[in-house]
Enzyme design. Structure first.
Site, short mmCIF file in Angstrom:
data_model
loop_
_atom_site.label_atom_id
_atom_site.label_comp_id
_atom_site.label_asym_id
_atom_site.label_seq_id
_atom_site.Cartn_x
_atom_site.Cartn_y
_atom_site.Cartn_z
N ASN A 8 15.51 24.91 11.79
CA ASN A 8 15.74 24.51 10.41
C ASN A 8 15.02 25.51 9.50
OD1 ASN A 8 15.81 23.26 7.92
ND2 ASN A 8 14.55 21.50 8.51
N LYS A 10 15.11 25.72 6.40
CA LYS A 10 14.76 25.17 5.07
C LYS A 10 15.17 26.18 3.99
CE LYS A 10 11.34 22.36 7.33
NZ LYS A 10 10.09 21.63 7.28
N HIS A 91 16.62 14.45 6.53
CA HIS A 91 15.30 15.09 6.72
C HIS A 91 14.31 14.48 5.73
CE1 HIS A 91 12.12 18.06 6.80
NE2 HIS A 91 12.62 18.48 7.94
N GLU A 93 12.18 15.75 3.94
CA GLU A 93 12.09 16.47 2.65
C GLU A 93 13.25 16.08 1.73
OE1 GLU A 93 11.67 20.38 4.39
OE2 GLU A 93 9.70 19.77 5.14
N GLU A 158 10.78 13.07 13.69
CA GLU A 158 9.88 14.01 13.01
C GLU A 158 8.82 13.23 12.22
OE1 GLU A 158 11.88 18.09 12.41
OE2 GLU A 158 12.31 16.86 10.66
N GLY A 164 5.04 20.99 9.30
CA GLY A 164 4.42 22.10 8.60
C GLY A 164 2.90 22.03 8.53
N SER A 203 5.86 20.81 13.70
CA SER A 203 4.89 21.80 14.21
C SER A 203 5.14 22.21 15.66
CB SER A 203 3.46 21.29 14.02
OG SER A 203 3.16 21.20 12.64
P1 PGA Z 1 7.91 22.47 11.14
O1 PGA Z 1 9.16 21.70 10.47
O2 PGA Z 1 8.36 22.93 12.50
O3 PGA Z 1 7.65 23.63 10.20
O4 PGA Z 1 6.79 21.52 11.22
C1 PGA Z 1 9.98 20.87 11.24
C2 PGA Z 1 11.05 20.27 10.37
O5 PGA Z 1 10.77 19.89 9.23
O6 PGA Z 1 12.22 20.16 10.78
#
Ligand code: PGA
Length: 243
Positions: A8, A10, A91, A93, A158, A164, A203
């Protein structure tokens, strides 16, 4: 079934980076199913680069309607036309930044499936919810209301506090949550639930991928930050157990 490793991007990456990234992925011979989910404007570029090499493409969101007066949105139908086969939906976000409710996510899942896309539906608890002992209930509620009748697709667990941050849940917590998700999916969808792939996200990086991907009911990973570098993304895919 091979592990599914989805990247992803983003709101990162650009045209210049896309070509080198695609070439690096094409040159590698991964045993995992790789799915790259870049920002919308890069879908066509990647689709051309990946034609015939077995690397799949996904978008990061879609609208619930096939067309219409929805400025700034992109339909699942158009995403499918680019050559993408997957779409990440719900997601955390999107849920936080765009106030997407479970009902909105469910409508998008229906639109995605109708357009021929496979949805990757994200669920996960906040840190406060985990601390309060509510993680499984929160996730089960998200599954119940974000997945429409007849759901076919992938689910990604997640935990919001792991995205992150460099933090991941304990092995025991990942195993317990993935088992709870499997049980909920099987109850909700007796036909497809037992085989619905459940990805872990939050992560994931080359250093922790092997231990996470080896856990029961972890069918792959949804990778954010570490998917931006082809070498790291491929190292994660290489850490997947062989089938
Ligand atoms: P990350 O994000 O691997 O940077 O923690 C995962 C995600 O939001 O899909």
């Amino acid at each position: 079934m091979p592990s599914i490793i989805a990247g992803n991007w983003k709101m990162n990456g650009g045209l210049a980076a896309a070509a080198g990234y695609a070439n690096a992925l094409k040159a590698a011979d991964s045993k995992a199913l790789l799915i790259v989910c870049p920002p919308f404007p890069l879908l066509v570029t990647f689709a051309a680069a990946f034609e015939g090499v077995g690397i799949a493409l996904g978008a990061q969101d879609c609208h619930a309607r096939p067309s219409g007066a929805h400025t700034g949105d992109v339909s699942a139908v158009l995403i499918r036309e680019t050559g993408a086969a997957y779409v990440i939906l719900g997601h955390s976000e999107r849920r936080a930044d765009h106030a997407e409710t479970n009902a909105v996510v469910a409508a998008k899942v229906e639109a995605a499936v109708a357009a021929g896309l496979t949805p990757i539906v994200c669920v996960g608890e906040s840190e406060a919810e985990r601390d309060a002992g509510e993680a499984e209930d929160v996730v089960k509620t998200q599954l119940r209301h974000s997945l429409p009748a007849g759901f076919r697709g992938l689910v990604a667990y997640e935990p919001i506090w792991a995205i992150g941050t460099g933090r991941t849940p304990s092995t025991a917590d990942v195993v317990a949550m993935h088992a709870a998700i499997r049980a909920a999916l099987t109850e909700q969808f007796p036909e497809t639930g037992p085989a619905t792939p459940i990805l872990y996200g939050g992560s994931v990086k080359p250093e922790n991928a092997a231990s996470l991907l080896a856990l029961p009911e972890v069918g792959g990973a949804l990778v954010g930050g570490a998917s931006l570098k082809a070498a790291d993304f491929l190292a994660i895919a290489d850490a997947a157990p062989s089938v």
